[in-house]
Design an enzyme around this catalytic site. Structure first.
Site, PDB file in Angstrom:
ATOM      1  N   HIS A  85      -5.204   1.337  31.710  1.00 49.24           N
ATOM      2  CA  HIS A  85      -6.430   2.005  32.145  1.00 49.24           C
ATOM      3  C   HIS A  85      -7.127   1.036  33.093  1.00 49.24           C
ATOM      4  O   HIS A  85      -7.478  -0.077  32.713  1.00 49.24           O
ATOM      5  CB  HIS A  85      -7.318   2.357  30.959  1.00 49.24           C
ATOM      6  CG  HIS A  85      -6.740   3.458  30.105  1.00 49.24           C
ATOM      7  ND1 HIS A  85      -6.882   3.491  28.737  1.00 49.24           N
ATOM      8  CD2 HIS A  85      -6.019   4.556  30.437  1.00 49.24           C
ATOM      9  CE1 HIS A  85      -6.266   4.573  28.262  1.00 49.24           C
ATOM     10  NE2 HIS A  85      -5.750   5.227  29.272  1.00 49.24           N
ATOM     11  N   GLU A  88     -10.165  -1.016  32.083  1.00 47.19           N
ATOM     12  CA  GLU A  88     -10.060  -1.872  30.902  1.00 47.19           C
ATOM     13  C   GLU A  88      -9.337  -3.137  31.347  1.00 47.19           C
ATOM     14  O   GLU A  88      -8.114  -3.215  31.358  1.00 47.19           O
ATOM     15  CB  GLU A  88      -9.335  -1.132  29.778  1.00 47.19           C
ATOM     16  CG  GLU A  88     -10.122   0.111  29.334  1.00 47.19           C
ATOM     17  CD  GLU A  88      -9.388   0.961  28.310  1.00 47.19           C
ATOM     18  OE1 GLU A  88      -8.395   0.493  27.718  1.00 47.19           O
ATOM     19  OE2 GLU A  88      -9.826   2.114  28.098  1.00 47.19           O
ATOM     20  N   HIS A 192      -5.596  -2.963  25.862  1.00 45.50           N
ATOM     21  CA  HIS A 192      -6.677  -2.066  26.259  1.00 45.50           C
ATOM     22  C   HIS A 192      -8.028  -2.691  25.928  1.00 45.50           C
ATOM     23  O   HIS A 192      -8.101  -3.831  25.449  1.00 45.50           O
ATOM     24  CB  HIS A 192      -6.530  -0.721  25.537  1.00 45.50           C
ATOM     25  CG  HIS A 192      -5.360   0.091  26.001  1.00 45.50           C
ATOM     26  ND1 HIS A 192      -5.490   1.246  26.740  1.00 45.50           N
ATOM     27  CD2 HIS A 192      -4.024  -0.089  25.845  1.00 45.50           C
ATOM     28  CE1 HIS A 192      -4.297   1.746  27.008  1.00 45.50           C
ATOM     29  NE2 HIS A 192      -3.385   0.953  26.467  1.00 45.50           N
ATOM     30  N   GLU A 283      -6.463  -3.231  21.295  1.00 48.00           N
ATOM     31  CA  GLU A 283      -7.813  -3.115  21.860  1.00 48.00           C
ATOM     32  C   GLU A 283      -8.474  -4.478  21.666  1.00 48.00           C
ATOM     33  O   GLU A 283      -8.703  -4.909  20.535  1.00 48.00           O
ATOM     34  CB  GLU A 283      -8.600  -2.027  21.130  1.00 48.00           C
ATOM     35  CG  GLU A 283      -7.942  -0.649  21.156  1.00 48.00           C
ATOM     36  CD  GLU A 283      -8.200   0.096  22.457  1.00 48.00           C
ATOM     37  OE1 GLU A 283      -9.000  -0.392  23.278  1.00 48.00           O
ATOM     38  OE2 GLU A 283      -7.609   1.192  22.637  1.00 48.00           O
TER      39      GLU A 283
END
Length: 430
Positions: A85, A88, A192, A283
């Site tokens: 992404h 990110e 991410h 994440e």
């Protein structure tokens, strides 16, 4: 060898003085940095592009290892992917820092040295460079998340739980799918931002037997939980319940992907089901595009976890499947009793198989057309501490029954076949 060692120490000394700035490097700067590293460390790095973005930016991958330009039997392949992404961005920064750390510490840090001598590490710092270039420096804003065509790359992969009717895959997604065909990746993670948690497959479900208590459970759930906990507990904060204010705490800093929120067309499920590569979604920052002043702290928080996770590529068992003449064979199905994978794990073009397993006793069955089914029991030790999984080869015996063997289910080849047909039809009509 002396000259090479001297160059490494000189570069390490220079890096300790200058280092890689903790800032956001644009695509031109990132490309130049990767080329500089490859030029300085030709013995342990290999740089190549796996394809291009929609706007024509190269998707650069740097390979690190004792033999970076080619696979060697028994050496597992590992990969990190960042910036899927575009907005990110912390993963992109950390993977460049990881490259700097691994190259500067090789031959001086025992862990790094053993890591690169025992595995081949592939790093794709940015899978979505177009999105990055259009991103806004905002903590939770979605500007730049998608590729140039406005597509979420983490919703664009074939999904075993969906019908997978022919559809166009984005250039970046096709590049990764083709990349997975060139190497037998054993372990992977994609980085991410927007939370601090380690998420593991499945991300999707068709509400079949895999759905248990709100989670979509894979046959290798025990291994995935171990991998997620490895990252979480080697991270300075991820295992704490309130790593990000305003987000519901994750027990031990890990979560089943589907339990967190269902996601179809995700990259980690595709890696696991179709490429035999166990992948996590990491994440790694509460803020998607944090101020540059926070980047150094994020590196220190994630560095031990990034290294510890890489070491897990040595879990389980590995080896070569050979026919009755002792020649390696491709596509021999290697199944672990009690683990009915949607797409069976099989030997690659070198006859090799890799199976990530926790320590314990296992029964493995190997099937290959024209050969007797072979079943053996093995005891698997904990491999990461010694930087090597258990090596166990299989020698098959020829059978009078030519039909003996197991073929891959149609669903395991459908995603590739339908994609190929769609591309051909598109070219013919254009």
């Amino acid at each position: 060898m002396f000259v090479f060692t001297l160059c490494l120490y000189l570069w390490s000394w220079l890096s300790s003085i200058h280092g890689l700035d903790f800032r956001y490097h644009n695509s031109v700067e990132m490309e130049q940095y990767l080329k500089d590293v490859n030029r300085m460390y030709p013995e342990i790095t290999h740089l190549h592009s796996i394809g291009q973005s929609v706007e024509g930016r190269e998707l650069w991958v740097l390979i690190l290892g004792q033999h970076p330009s080619e696979h060697r039997t028994g050496i597992p392949e590992f990969k990190y992917v960042g910036n899927m992404h575009g907005n990110e961005v912390v993963g992109r920064v950390l993977l460049l820092q990881l490259i700097n750390y691994l190259t500067s510490q090789y031959l001086s840090d025992p862990l790094v040295t053993r890591m690169l001598n025992s595995s081949r590490v592939h790093i794709l710092p940015s899978m979505n460079p177009d999105g990055f270039e259009s991103s806004a420096r905002d903590c939770m804003n979605s500007v730049g998340r998608y590729n140039k065509n406005g597509v979420d790359l983490n919703r664009n992969f074939p999904d075993v739980f969906e019908s997978n009717t022919p559809q166009e895959r984005e250039k970046e997604v096709r590049a990764v799918m083709d990349w997975l065909k060139t190497e037998t990746f054993v372990l992977s993670a994609n980085l991410h931002g927007g939370a601090v948690v380690a998420s593991y497959p499945y991300d999707n479900s068709n509400r079949g037997s895999e759905l248990q208590g709100g989670q979509s459970i894979s046959p290798d759930d025990d291994v995935f939980v171990h991998l997620a906990r490895t990252y979480s507990y080697n991270h300075t904060e991820m295992h704490n319940p309130d790593s990000c204010s305003g987000l519901t705490g994750f027990t031990n800093g890990i979560t089943n992907g589907y339990y967190w929120y269902p996601l179809k067309g995700g990259m980690q499920d595709y890696n696991y089901v179709w490429a035999q590569c166990l992948e996590l979604t990491l994440e790694i920052s509460c803020c998607k595009f944090p101020p540059e002043s926070q980047l150094s702290g994020l590196w220190e928080a994630n560095r031990p976890a990034l290294l510890a996770y890489m070491q897990q590529v040595h879990l389980g068992v590995k080896g070569v499947v050979m026919d009755s003449d002792g020649k390696p064979v491709q596509n021999a199905v290697v199944e672990v009793s009690g683990r009915k994978n949607l797409c069976p794990f099989s030997s690659d073009r070198n006859g090799e198989y890799f199976r990530l397993l926790l320590p314990g006793n296992y029964t493995i069955t190997v099937t290959y057309p024209g050969h007797e089914t072979l079943t053996q029991s093995i005891k698997v030790p904990y491999g990461p501490d010694s930087f090597s999984a258990l090596t166990h080869n299989f020698l098959l015996q020829q059978s009078d029954n030519s039909s003996t063997g197991t073929t891959q289910p149609q669903s395991c080849t459908t995603a590739i076949t339908t994609l190929t047909l769609f591309i051909l039809q598109t070219l013919l009509l254009s």
